[in-house]
Scaffold this active site. Structure first.
Site: not given
Ligand code: GCV
Length: 684
Positions: A307, A379, A407
């Site tokens: 990411e 996730d 989340e």
């Molecule tokens: C910290 C998901 C979440 C992101 C998070 C990522 C991760 O994609 O939406 O906010 O980033 O996981 O665990 O690195």
């Protein structure tokens, strides 16, 4: 008293009933050793706890008191004769770090309760354990308790963005840590450390794994949304050292998330190639600086090649090569690298990718590297199977990352106790009969990690009932064999009144199933949340049209084929797990559509897939209405403030769960064209 008002959570120490007060009188006289920072914390906690439970301040002694009521002794056997007389010193010395022994005995004619441990950290846990017993109204007569944590490492990860004070996926306000004002300390930091230590947490990563993400501020201006990478600079280390001084008192080590490209961002190198000598030297020097500032520093957490974060792939190096350069730098100081396995890129099925990246390099990581694997392959979805990596890397230190912040499970609004989800994962059979909880508890340096979203809101977690997730995470990390009901009962009893325990515990126990039903249809579908643009990510509202790859809905079928005829994910598990998932007849129904793409009218026990999806979505909403009604029965039983706060959220959860249900059932109907047998799904 803190200047800011905030909740005590489960450390309320409400007055014990009169009979109990009489039987707890041994604890009015406390003989506790002094010296180590942890012992200051022990004495202070006993002062608070005993004052609350018994309505009188305990007397704190530096020698054994003469008291007709006896006394409580807290210390190591080497420090105190009463302790070495009351316990088997061999038993105490054989305990692992964090372990403790609590024992009732008679000493020189007095009744004593002894809390002892081989380490000061163990004394902290033993003290909290004794106070928990008393908060739960249990007897402290004839005690003979020996406990050791199942997991060597029990860590919480913050996704706090230093200097901006925001918390990624946090639903409880701004960052708890006042980054601009640090190294000035706040009383609340101590109370946070108390909460963590009370449930056995021994590590805290204070900043977000996304240490730097460029964000577009205006048409042609980019800024870094996250400035966590700066914590490795001198000013950042001072702030970290201040936080570490608080956590240290409670036996908690402090860690930092670091940016893999730090040698370029902070240093003046033009590469972060892990095989470059200058990079190696840079990390070694940086580690020395960190340990000068924080002598008991825990180590670095890294999100690499994921990411938008930089990583070893930028230099054609493997994850092991990337992790090991940091490991070599930390090794002389006793530090550890936590390397995340959360990597994915454009691919037909993101579930298969972590295994493809990491399984081939099993055994290539240094001893002081722990691979941090999310519980499932996607996730933190409401329900996922356990990640295939847990059964595939016997030669690597592994840890399981859970998400405490909600989340994808209703954020700060929906009640969703995640303890049952975590139990399901921890009990998962990784292939040869070994449950996942044992795989991660195999050796030192392994363990469990939870992503917390606590913030500055007075109730810490956004929703009062979400405190149970933080509590439950710690309790499970300490002892994954605890059953869910024990944990929810404990939390409810310490946090609310005794009369409310059964109702609140029951509400918590049924909450996850409800969320799974209305957010997924209960057959293993997932990620049907709204994502939106980079700046509007929400993961809260329903949006099944947005990500067709996650559910595979067509006019004929629903689900994703992850068998050997599809992405092959199921085959990444060892047999017999792979075989179970490969065949829709043996695949557990709750994961059926995660592994299989099936006709809408595929037959299940007494129904079809589409009908079960409809039924589950409707059941989910009914369950939320029922939870709300159960909560309403607490009016006048618990305090008005918490009653109202949660009641309002339940009102909103009913609205939102209906929205989820209506969106999903319409979506299923639009694709399948098959009406609900009960006529509940409106036809267009
Ligand atoms: C910290 C998901 C979440 C992101 C998070 C990522 C991760 O994609 O939406 O906010 O980033 O996981 O665990 O690195």
């Amino acid at each position: 008293m803190p200047l800011e008002a905030y909740d005590d959570c489960w450390l309320r120490y409400d007055r014990a009933d009169e009979n109990r007060q009489a039987s707890y009188r041994t604890c009015v006289n406390v003989y506790a050793s002094v010296g180590a920072p942890e012992l200051g914390a022990v004495r202070e906690e006993l002062r608070r706890g005993i004052s609350g439970l018994l309505g009188r301040e305990p007397h704190l002694w530096q020698h054994p008191p003469r008291s007709a009521d006896g006394f409580l002794a807290v210390g190591t056997p080497e420090e105190m004769e009463v302790v070495s007389d009351a316990v088997s010193v061999d038993t105490v010395q054989s305990l692992g770090d964090g372990g403790f022994h609590i024992r009732s005995a008679e000493w020189e004619g007095a009744d004593v309760v002894v809390v002892t441990a081989p380490t000061d950290r163990g004394l902290v846990y033993g003290t909290f354990h004794l106070l928990r017993r008393m908060s739960l109204g249990r007897s402290i007569d004839d005690l003979d308790i020996v406990e050791e944590p199942a997991n060597a490492e029990r860590i919480v990860d913050h996704w706090d963005n230093p200097y901006r004070r925001s918390v990624e996926r946090g639903y409880a306000g701004q960052s708890l840590f006042d980054w601009e004002r640090l190294p000035d300390l706040r009383e609340r930091y101590f109370d946070y450390a108390r909460l963590l230590a009370s449930v056995g947490i021994n590590g805290v990563v204070v900043n977000n794994v996304n240490t730097r993400i460029p964000a577009r501020e205006s048409a042609n201006e980019f800024v870094s949304r996250n400035a966590g990478w700066r914590l490795l600079e001198r000013d950042g280390l001072e702030k970290t050292a201040a936080l570490a001084s608080v956590f240290r008192r409670y036996g908690i080590r402090t860690y930092l998330s670091v940016n893999f490209a730090a040698p370029m961002l902070i240093g003046d190198l033009d590469t972060a190639d892990p095989l470059d000598d200058a990079v190696e030297e840079w990390w070694a020097r940086k580690a020395e600086g960190v340990y000068d500032a924080v002598p008991d520093f825990g180590g670095f957490l890294v999100k690499a090649d994921s990411e938008g974060q930089p990583g070893p792939y930028d230099y054609d190096r493997s994850h092991a090569e990337g992790a090991n350069v940091l490991a070599r730098a930390l090794e002389p100081h006793g530090g550890r690298v936590w390397w995340r396995a959360f990597v994915y890129s454009d691919h037909d099925d993101r579930a298969v990718q972590a295994y493809e990246a990491f399984e081939p390099i099993d055994g290539a990581f240094h001893e002081n590297v722990t691979l941090q694997i999310k519980n499932g392959p996607i996730d933190f979805q409401p329900r996922e199977p356990a990640s295939t990596l847990f059964g595939a890397m016997p030669a690597t230190n592994l840890s399981c990352e859970l998400q405490i912040t909600q989340e994808y499970t209703g954020q700060g609004v929906h009640c969703c106790c995640l303890v049952p989800q975590w139990k399901e994962i921890l009990e998962f059979d990784t292939g040869d009969g070994t449950p996942l909880k044992e795989v991660i508890a195999d050796s030192a340096g392994e363990g469990i990690v939870g992503v917390v979203g606590v913030g500055k809101d007075p109730n810490w977690t956004g929703h009062y009932l979400s405190q149970a997730n933080l509590y439950g995470y710690g309790r499970l990390a300490w002892n994954p064999d605890l059953d869910t009901e024990t944990i929810t009962d404990e939390w409810a009893r310490q946090t609310f009144d005794d009369d409310a325990t059964e109702t609140i515990s029951g509400v918590l126990l049924d909450s996850w199933d409800a969320v799974v039903d209305y957010e997924t249809g209960g057959l293993g579908l997932m990620h049907m949340m709204y994502n939106g643009s980079a700046r509007l990510e929400n993961h809260y509202d329903p949006s099944p049209h947005e990500w067709p790859g996650y559910h595979g809905a067509t006019e004929e079928e629903i689900g994703v084929d992850r068998t050997t005829t599809g992405s092959g994910y199921a085959a990444q598990y060892p047999d017999p797990v792979a075989e179970t998932y490969e065949d829709p007849e043996t695949c557990p129904e709750e994961l059926l559509l995660f592994f299989h793409s099936l006709p809408w009218e595929y037959e299940l026990d007494e129904t079809t897939v589409v009908q079960r999806l409809y039924d589950n979505c409707f059941d989910g909403v009914d369950a939320v209405r029922d939870l709300r009604a159960r909560w309403h029965s607490l009016e006048g039983v618990i305090d008005e403030q918490r009653y109202r706060h949660v009641a309002e959220r339940f009102d909103e959860q009913v609205v939102q769960s209906r929205r989820w249900r209506d969106t999903l059932v319409s979506f299923f109907y639009d694709h399948s064209g098959i009406p609900d047998e009960q006529g509940r799904v409106p036809r267009p």
